[in-house]
Design a protein around this motif. Structure first.
Motif, PDB file in Angstrom:
ATOM      1  N   MET A   1       0.851  -1.196   0.000  1.00  0.00           N
ATOM      2  CA  MET A   1       0.000   0.000   0.000  1.00  0.00           C
ATOM      3  C   MET A   1       0.883   1.241   0.000  1.00  0.00           C
ATOM      4  O   MET A   1       2.045   1.204   0.397  1.00  0.00           O
ATOM      5  N   LYS A   2       0.294   2.354  -0.431  1.00  0.00           N
ATOM      6  CA  LYS A   2       0.993   3.625  -0.378  1.00  0.00           C
ATOM      7  C   LYS A   2       0.813   4.238   1.006  1.00  0.00           C
ATOM      8  O   LYS A   2      -0.264   4.173   1.599  1.00  0.00           O
ATOM      9  N   ALA A   3       1.879   4.832   1.497  1.00  0.00           N
ATOM     10  CA  ALA A   3       1.835   5.457   2.809  1.00  0.00           C
ATOM     11  C   ALA A   3       2.850   6.589   2.853  1.00  0.00           C
ATOM     12  O   ALA A   3       3.914   6.510   2.223  1.00  0.00           O
ATOM     13  N   TRP A   4       2.518   7.629   3.595  1.00  0.00           N
ATOM     14  CA  TRP A   4       3.475   8.692   3.844  1.00  0.00           C
ATOM     15  C   TRP A   4       4.315   8.307   5.059  1.00  0.00           C
ATOM     16  O   TRP A   4       3.770   7.932   6.103  1.00  0.00           O
ATOM     17  N   LEU A   5       5.625   8.379   4.913  1.00  0.00           N
ATOM     18  CA  LEU A   5       6.553   7.921   5.948  1.00  0.00           C
ATOM     19  C   LEU A   5       7.401   9.086   6.425  1.00  0.00           C
ATOM     20  O   LEU A   5       8.050   9.768   5.627  1.00  0.00           O
ATOM     21  N   LEU A   6       7.405   9.299   7.738  1.00  0.00           N
ATOM     22  CA  LEU A   6       8.288  10.294   8.339  1.00  0.00           C
ATOM     23  C   LEU A   6       9.605   9.591   8.658  1.00  0.00           C
ATOM     24  O   LEU A   6       9.688   8.802   9.596  1.00  0.00           O
ATOM     25  N   LYS A   7      10.616   9.884   7.844  1.00  0.00           N
ATOM     26  CA  LYS A   7      11.893   9.182   7.966  1.00  0.00           C
ATOM     27  C   LYS A   7      12.854   9.876   8.914  1.00  0.00           C
ATOM     28  O   LYS A   7      13.807   9.274   9.401  1.00  0.00           O
ATOM     29  N   ASP A   8      12.620  11.149   9.156  1.00  0.00           N
ATOM     30  CA  ASP A   8      13.359  11.928  10.132  1.00  0.00           C
ATOM     31  C   ASP A   8      12.565  13.194  10.383  1.00  0.00           C
ATOM     32  O   ASP A   8      11.603  13.485   9.678  1.00  0.00           O
ATOM     33  N   PHE A   9      12.941  13.966  11.390  1.00  0.00           N
ATOM     34  CA  PHE A   9      12.193  15.164  11.711  1.00  0.00           C
ATOM     35  C   PHE A   9      12.355  16.214  10.618  1.00  0.00           C
ATOM     36  O   PHE A   9      13.404  16.353  10.008  1.00  0.00           O
TER      37      PHE A   9
END
Length: 337
Positions: A1-9
Motif C-alpha cells: 500500500m501507499k503510505a506517507w513515511l516520516l523518515k526523520d524530523f
C-alpha cells in the motif's frame, strides 16, 4: 500500500512510499482510510517537538481518520466488514480516568497512523462514524471535536446560559463554539485576525476580541461578561499567556489547557490562580466513551465541522504547510477516491 513515511524530523523528510498492507490480528480491524484530518499534534511530531524520543522512524503519522472496515481479525464482535469507523487517539483508553501509560498506545505516534491507504484500529478503540457525515467530515472528530466536547461537558460541566471563551479559530475552538452554542451557552472568541473573527461570529458567536490590537484582551473579556469572566475557557495557546486566560475566567471557573501553540512551558502567576480559585485542567483528548456520548449530540444538533481545505493524498505536504499557516477550521486529506 501507499503510505506517507516520516523518515526523520522535518517536513522535507515526510515522503510517500510503499509498505506492506497490514494484516489484522485478533481483535483488530483493517480499515481502508477514506480521509484524515490534521491537528497541531501531527505538525509537532513532524517538527520533532512532540516527545521526540518516542517517535519511531519511519513513522506513518496522523492520528485522526475515518474509513471502512475491509477485514477483521479473529474474535472481533463490535464491528463487521463494511462498517464505517473513526479512529481514537488513545487506543486503550475506553472509559474513566486514563492510565499512566496511555501515550504509549497513541495512533499516529508511536503507533502507525492513518496517512496511508490502510490502517489497523483495534475494535475496542474504534467508534462508529456518524452516518450523517462524509469520511472527510468524520475525520475531524477524534481530536478536535472530542477535545472540545470533553473540555466543555465532561470537565467543565457546562450549563445553558453560561459563557465559554475560545481562543483562535482552529479546529478545537470552532467545535467548542458550535457545541457550546448548541447547548445554550454564550461564546466569546479571540483571534489576531478580524476577518476570522467575522467568520466565527457568523456561526453565532456572540463577541470577538482581537488580541493583537487589544493586548490586554482579558480586560475586554471581563467587560463583555459584566466583570465576571468566562465559566469555561478553552486554552489553546500555552506559554505565559495562561495568566491572561486565568484573569479572563470567572472565580472558580475552569481553564481547559488543550494546546501549546505558543510554547510548552509557562510561568504561572500563582496568586491570581489561588485567589480566583481557578481549576486549571490539562486536557489530552478523551476516552472512547466520551466520543460515543458526543456523536448523538452532534447528530441531534446537526453540527458539522468547518473544513478550510481538503487536499488529495498526493499533496499531504501541502496540507501540513496549510496547517502551519493557521487554517480557519480543519485541514483534511482525502485518501480514498
Amino acid at each position: 500500500m501507499k503510505a506517507w513515511l516520516l523518515k526523520d524530523f522535518g517536513l522535507n523528510n515526510l515522503q510517500l512510499g510503499e509498505v506492506p498492507t497490514p494484516t489484522p490480528r485478533a481483535g483488530e480491524l483493517l480499515v481502508k482510510v477514506g480521509a484524515v484530518s490534521l491537528n497541531f499534534r501531527d505538525k509537532a511530531i513532524v517538527d520533532g517537538i512532540y516527545e521526540p524520543h518516542l517517535v519511531p522512524k519511519p513513522l506513518i503519522p496522523v492520528s485522526d481518520a475515518s474509513g471502512e472496515v475491509v477485514a477483521i481479525g479473529t474474535g472481533v464482535t463490535r464491528f463487521r466488514v463494511g462498517d464505517r469507523v473513526n479512529s481514537t487517539l488513545y487506543s486503550r483508553w475506553i472509559d474513566g480516568a486514563p492510565g499512566p501509560d496511555e501515550p504509549t498506545y497513541c495512533l499516529g505516534m508511536p503507533l502507525p497512523g492513518g496517512l496511508a491507504e490502510y490502517m489497523i484500529i483495534h475494535e475496542e478503540s474504534a467508534v462508529r462514524a456518524p452516518g450523517s457525515m462524509t469520511d472527510e467530515e468524520a475525520s475531524t472528530l477524534p481530536i478536535a471535536a472530542l477535545t472540545a466536547w470533553y473540555s466543555l461537558m465532561d470537565v467543565g460541566n457546562l450549563q445553558p446560559g453560561q459563557t465559554v471563551l475560545v481562543q483562535g479559530t482552529g479546529g478545537v475552538s470552532i467545535f467548542a463554539a458550535k457545541i457550546a452554542l448548541a447547548h445554550g451557552a454564550k461564546v466569546i472568541a479571540t483571534s489576531s485576525n478580524d476577518a476570522n473573527l467575522a467568520k466565527v461570529k457568523s456561526l453565532g458567536v456572540h463577541a470577538g476580541v482581537n488580541y493583537r490590537t487589544n493586548p490586554d484582551w482579558e480586560k475586554q473579556v471581563l467587560e463583555l461578561t459584566d466583570g465576571l469572566g468566562a465559566d469555561v475557557t478553552i486554552e489553546v495557546a500555552g506559554g505565559d499567556g495562561i495568566n491572561k486566560s486565568i484573569a479572563a475566567t470567572k472565580v472558580q471557573g475552569v481553564v481547559a489547557q488543550v494546546g501549546f501553540l505558543t510554547g510548552q512551558t509557562s510561568a504561572v502567576n500563582l496568586m491570581p490562580l489561588i485567589f480566583r480559585q481557578t481549576t486549571l485542567r490539562g486536557i489530552a483528548v478523551a476516552p472512547r466513551s466520551s466520543f460515543e456520548r458526543m456523536n448523538p449530540f452532534l447528530n441531534k444538533h446537526n453540527i458539522k465541522p468547518v473544513i478550510d481545505h481538503i487536499y488529495p493524498f498526493a499533496e499531504a505536504v501541502k496540507a501540513f504547510e496549510h496547517l502551519a499557516r493557521g487554517p480557519f477550521g480543519k485541514v483534511v486529506i482525502k485518501i480514498a477516491d
